[in-house]
Design an enzyme around this catalytic site. Structure first.
Site: not given
Ligand code: LLP
Length: 418
Positions: A235, A272, A311, A342
């Site tokens: 995140g 993560e 996105r 489309c």
């Molecule tokens: N850890 C867990 C348990 C997660 O579910 C996620 C993302 C991350 C780490 C990594 O999060 P990040 O650092 O990338 O924010 N498709 C969406 C994002 C979905 C994220 C799902 N989980 C988008 O395009 O913004």
């Protein structure tokens, strides 16, 4: 937002003109700069590891291309995997099972068994999963994912840590769930939470670590269990707009590790990041084939639609766009960049000030390293596109485009219909 150099009106990417890459590999094409990826990893790892022992588990759902995984394996990263597919893809790229953490959600017992058989540590997501894993193997290293009641994210679709979420053990049941795990014969090594994805402020990430620290201490008081790892999830935000502020990773790392070191006996932090590592490493290059003026809207019609980059259509996300062959030329009008799908929701960008477009122009879409290729589809029977890796002026294909035959590969027509 990371911007790129201008070579006499031409966009440079990874030491090359973007137009040269597009000419050689065709469009649409995702192009990744290896140096940026390595820099991103080192920046975040160093920010945390100078305070305490640190494990970075790359959330490979963001981008699970083998070459990208290989680079991160070389850097020393671990993996956050959510499916057997991600586990096996990471192993194919060279990650040992011990550097992967499986965090599934609503996974089947068969999937748990496969992951356990591969020797991959499991981050338990529910009471049901805990009981089902106990029937498979209690010697497998486990941690437990909790719902921290702290949420963050760029869209409600990606907030995971808020109260009532479908992810993790509810906060008021955490201490007793660790008790149950011990009773079943597990010895959990850690505690984990993930607030959500794409938030731009560090506060929720600091808050979640405070919650995890309190829970860690309550678990120790109640069960005498010393956890080794606090896993704060991902995140970490990335700026998508010009002039948007970057999240201060140094400040975040210092605040988070202070909380852990001051308030608990835990000496390892895990994180993560997905987006943080890969987002700004990659641009999507897409060719303008069609220019139209409707009286109310001006459209730049390109060959990437929401099949290639979903996105903007799915979350309403902003991705910066530039005309690579008229780079940094002032805007002469407002344009929507739209694809070949489309549906009228097939937008890459809306109302952007851009130089007057012509058929043949090359459009660069920024910040396409995370959740871009990995969320692409073959909707409208358009095969998925290529991916290219650039390293100091040398471009190499890392994924070929699919073919029309690939679209049919797993289909069959029952004999009686022939
Ligand atoms: N850890 C867990 C348990 C997660 O579910 C996620 C993302 C991350 C780490 C990594 O999060 P990040 O650092 O990338 O924010 N498709 C969406 C994002 C979905 C994220 C799902 N989980 C988008 O395009 O913004």
């Amino acid at each position: 937002m990371r911007d790129f150099d201008n070579d006499d009106g031409h966009m440079l990417f990874g030491g090359m003109r973007a137009e040269a890459i597009a000419e050689r590999f065709g469009t649409p094409v995702y192009v990744t700069d290896e140096n940026i990826l390595r820099e991103n990893y080192r920046r975040i790892y160093n920010a945390f590891s100078k305070h305490m022992d640190t494990r970075v588990h790359y959330a490979c759902k963001a981008n699970s291309s083998l070459a990208i995984l290989r680079i991160l394996e070389q850097e020393g990263s671990g993996i956050d995997a959510v499916s057997v597919g991600e586990v096996m893809t990471s192993m194919k790229a060279g990650f040992p099972a011990s550097r992967i953490l499986f965090t599934g959600n609503n996974v089947s017992t068969a999937e748990l068994r496969t992951v356990a058989d591969l020797g991959v540590p499991i981050n338990i997501d529910s009471a049901s999963e805990l009981e089902r894993l106990a029937g498979i193997d209690t010697k497998i290293p486990i941690s437990i994912r909790v719902t921290p009641d702290v949420g963050s994210g760029h869209s409600e679709k990606v907030v995971t840590g808020a109260k009532g979420s479908k992810f993790g053990i509810p906060a008021d049941l955490v201490v007793e769930t660790y008790g149950r795990a011990l009773e079943l014969g597990f010895r959990p090594f850690g505690i984990h939470a993930h607030t959500g994805s794409g938030g731009q402020t560090p506060e929720p990430l600091m808050d979640v670590v405070s919650v995890l620290a309190d829970m860690t201490n309550a678990i120790k008081d109640e069960h005498g269990l010393d956890l080794e790892v606090i896993d704060m999830g991902g995140g970490m935000g990335v700026p998508y707009r010009p002039n948007e502020r970057e999240m201060d990773i140094e400040e975040l790392a210092s605040a988070v590790t202070d909380i852990i070191l001051d308030e608990t006996s835990v000496r390892t932090v895990a994180l993560e990041p997905g987006r943080y590592l890969v987002c700004d490493t990659t641009v999507l290059l897409t060719r303008c084939h069609d220019v139209r003026y409707t009286g109310t809207k001006n459209y730049i019609g390109v060959d990437a639609g929401f099949n290639t980059l979903i996105r903007p259509a799915f979350y309403g996300s902003y991705h910066h766009v530039a005309v690579a062959n008229k780079f940094n030329r002032a805007g002469e009008g407002k344009y929507d960049v739209v694809g070949p799908i489309c549906e009228s929701g097939d937008h890459i960008a809306r109302d952007r000030a851009l130089p007057a477009p012509e058929e043949g122009d090359l459009i660069a879409v920024y910040n396409c390293g995370a959740y871009s290729f990995s969320m692409s589809s073959t909707y409208n029977s358009r095969p998925r596109c290529r991916e290219v890796l650039v390293n100091n002026g040398v471009a190499e294909l890392i994924r070929d485009s699919e073919t029309i035959e690939d679209l049919w590969r797993h289909q069959m027509i029952p004999k009686r219909l022939s």
